[in-house]
Scaffold this motif. Structure first.
Motif, short mmCIF file in Angstrom:
data_model
loop_
_atom_site.label_atom_id
_atom_site.label_comp_id
_atom_site.label_asym_id
_atom_site.label_seq_id
_atom_site.Cartn_x
_atom_site.Cartn_y
_atom_site.Cartn_z
N ASP A 302 0.88 -1.28 0.10
CA ASP A 302 0.13 0.06 0.10
C ASP A 302 0.95 1.34 0.06
N ASP A 303 2.02 1.19 0.91
CA ASP A 303 2.88 2.41 0.84
C ASP A 303 3.63 2.72 -0.48
N LEU A 307 3.83 5.73 -2.96
CA LEU A 307 4.98 6.48 -3.29
C LEU A 307 5.23 6.45 -4.75
N GLU A 308 4.86 5.34 -5.20
CA GLU A 308 4.95 5.41 -6.95
C GLU A 308 4.18 6.43 -7.59
N VAL A 529 -2.49 9.74 11.34
CA VAL A 529 -2.61 8.51 11.85
C VAL A 529 -4.29 7.99 11.99
N SER A 530 -4.93 8.93 12.12
CA SER A 530 -6.59 8.77 11.99
C SER A 530 -6.87 8.48 10.67
N LYS A 531 -6.27 9.07 9.83
CA LYS A 531 -6.63 8.73 8.33
C LYS A 531 -5.97 7.42 7.74
N GLY A 532 -5.12 6.74 8.51
CA GLY A 532 -4.66 5.42 8.09
C GLY A 532 -3.02 5.48 7.97
N MET A 533 -2.16 6.70 8.37
CA MET A 533 -0.97 6.48 8.26
C MET A 533 -0.26 5.55 9.15
N LYS A 534 0.59 4.63 8.71
CA LYS A 534 1.43 3.97 9.75
C LYS A 534 2.63 4.68 10.22
N THR A 535 2.69 4.57 11.65
CA THR A 535 4.01 5.26 12.20
C THR A 535 5.11 4.47 12.06
N LEU A 536 6.47 4.92 12.13
CA LEU A 536 7.61 4.06 12.09
C LEU A 536 7.52 2.78 12.80
N ARG A 537 6.92 2.76 14.17
CA ARG A 537 6.85 1.66 14.81
C ARG A 537 5.94 0.66 14.30
N ASP A 538 4.76 1.43 13.87
CA ASP A 538 3.79 0.30 13.24
C ASP A 538 4.36 -0.23 12.25
N ASP A 539 5.01 0.27 11.31
CA ASP A 539 5.83 -0.14 10.19
C ASP A 539 6.62 -1.39 10.69
#
Length: 566
Positions: A302-303, A307-308, A529-539
């Motif tokens: 998904d990320d 990026l692409e 984050v509420s809109k779906g961003m993964k933090t570094l720790r999540d990733d």
């Protein structure tokens, strides 16, 4: 009862299905021309490995095969036999029982070597089989890298030259001596074999340390302590290779050199700093011919899609953020490589240029002569670029010019030093950039860190404690979690290789409004984050669940206040 006929080595290898009959015939034909042992010919042809051959040869000849990795050798035995002796004969003393010395050899049938050893060492000799790689690695472990070279230099140098620092008047001659050249080559070769990215040569009052950075962590290289006597010669040799001034010892110097190790070209960036106890050297190893593949950076699907889509946009800025050594340059090069087409003009300005990229015009800054990032950027625009890369945005002037280029229809890539993606907004505002310029020019902030990968050779299931799970916000483990037990291949660290973890902050309309209001980075991050961003720790934790890395490694490189994985 008649004895069973003993099989030939070739027959045994075919019987064990280690080689085919055709491969053996090919080796026998080659043997007729060279006269070499057929087993060695099979290894040279790539049909067999030494580790596969030696146990079979051991069985046929009735001579024990020893894996030196699994043997604990008494260090006192190594001290009794000179390094130049064991290196010359390619042997490793294993144990001494009474007057019987067990010696590991690649060819225990070599009578001449056995006789020489018996005469020189005064012991009865019991030879055993070991692979050449095993012997070389064990010699480095117990004697140190280049021990025989240092031993030779010590015996050939006058006492006056052996004072710490070796500040002799003929340092140029000493640095061009065959022995010091050989020793420097041995260090460089060992570092490349160990997959090191940096070699640190660090002088202290009573010792000279050599350390390798492997997978982001520094390890002491096993170097004979007597190298301290040749400190100046060692540094001077490196200066000569990098075309630096060997007479200047009071000022920092930077240079580059290119060497060839095992048919592989390796670029090295050299940095020298003066210290109270001599010059400290850092050699950054930059392997030539690196393929910059965006798919291999470590993005999840998904990320990767996000990026692409971003790098195909006609204008705007994509910032990669993170501390030094977090892989920002690698990510930028991979992005450029993805969009590097014949119909695009790409120009970069860097400090320094680490790798050369085909079809890309690269500029190295030189502040001493006035070629700064800002000055270079102004000139770049007159070369009609479609895409630009600015090595780093460090100040207001560079940031302002970069942003104005993005606003005039150019796609710009750059880096900025912040702890997370949202911190990039605050950093630009702190530099003095107006919020409306940031909101209208920046498309994305990509924060990243490098985490070590679990060694495939010693990977095993782990059972993390409840305390560790709670530290990363998990009530229980989700699926199987793995760790590395530690083995010879990973130098008993449990890790081998690295991948990246990412945090992608896409600047959409809502976040643009927050930037215009100078909202804090924490609030921006919460919204993302509420809109779906993964933090570094999540990733990172997703990569733990994929079996790629460990929880301990993710904790090591990420902030404590990050949101837990859900």
């Amino acid at each position: 009862m008649p004895q069973k006929k003993k099989l030939l080595i070739g027959e045994m290898l075919i019987e064990r299905k280690l080689v085919t009959a055709d491969e053996l015939d090919q080796a026998l034909k080659e043997q007729r021309n060279t006269g070499e042992f057929v087993g060695r010919v099979l290894i040279k042809l790539g049909h067999l490995t030494e580790e596969e051959l030696l146990p079979i040869l051991s069985e046929q000849l009735g001579i024990e095969y020893v894996s030196l990795k699994a043997v604990k050798i008494d260090k006192s035995i190594a001290k009794t036999i000179p390094a130049k002796f064991v290196t010359h004969y390619k042997i490793m003393p294993v144990k001494l029982e009474g007057n019987m010395l067990t010696i590991a050899m690649t060819d225990p049938l070599d009578i001449n070597v056995l006789d020489d050893m018996k005469l020189l060492l005064g012991h009865d000799i019991r030879p055993v089989f070991a692979s050449e790689k095993d012997i070389t690695d064990t010699l480095n472990k117990y004697y140190g890298v280049g021990a025989e070279t240092i031993e030779s230099m010590m015996s050939n140098s006058p006492a006056s030259a052996l004072k710490a620092g070796s500040k002799t008047s003929n340092i140029t001659d000493l640095s061009e001596d065959a022995s010091i050249i050989k020793f420097v080559n041995q260090i460089l070769n060992q570092a490349v074999r160990d997959r090191a990215t940096d070699i640190h040569i660090e002088p202290y009052e009573n010792e000279l340390k050599v350390r390798f950075r492997i997978d982001g962590v520094l390890y002491d290289a096993n170097i004979p302590p007597t190298i301290k006597h040749f400190q100046s010669a060692l540094v001077s040799r490196i200066k000569i290779m990098a075309d630096l001034n060997i007479a200047e010892r009071r000022l920092p110097q930077d240079g580059r050199m290119k060497i060839k190790i095992e048919n592989e070209e390796v670029d090295m960036r050299v940095s020298i700093l003066p210290t109270p106890f001599g010059e400290s050297v850092d050699l950054r190893i930059l392997k030539s011919g690196v393929l910059w593949d965006i798919e291999r950076l470590g993005f999840f699907k998904d990320d990767m899609k996000l990026l692409e889509d971003l790098i195909k946009r006609p204008h705007g800025i994509i910032f990669v953020t993170g501390p030094t050594g977090s892989g920002k340059t690698t990510t930028l090069y991979a992005c450029l490589n993805k969009i590097n087409k014949h119909d695009k003009k790409i120009i970069t300005i860097e400090d320094p240029i680490e790798y050369q990229i085909n079809n890309v015009t690269q500029i190295q800054i030189h502040p001493k002569i006035g070629l700064t990032f800002a000055q270079g950027l102004r000139s770049m625009l007159r070369h009609d670029p479609d895409i630009m890369m600015v090595g780093e945005v460090r100040d207001f002037e560079t940031a302002e010019i970069t942003i104005r280029f993005a606003l005039t229809g150019h796609l710009v890539f750059s880096t900025i030093h912040t702890n997370d993606a949202a911190g990039g907004v605050t950093r630009l505002l702190d530099m003095g950039i107006e919020p409306y310029l940031v909101s209208s020019s920046v498309e994305c902030f990509v924060a990243q860190r490098l985490v070590r990968l679990i060694c495939d050779n010693c990977k095993r299931e782990a059972k993390p404690s409840q305390a560790i799970l709670e530290e990363v916000g998990l009530k229980k483990a989700i699926g199987k979690i793995y760790e590395g037990a530690g083995c010879d291949k990973c130098k008993f660290t449990g890790y081998r290789g690295r991948t990246a973890i990412f945090e992608l902050l896409i600047i959409d309309d809502e976040i643009r409004q927050m930037i215009l209001k100078r909202t804090s980075s924490n609030e921006i991050k919460k919204l993302a984050v509420s809109k779906g961003m993964k933090t570094l720790r999540d990733d990172g934790l997703h990569k733990v669940m994929e079996g790629l890395t460990t929880i301990a490694e993710v904790i090591r490189v990420t902030q404590q206040n990050e949101r837990p994985l859900e």
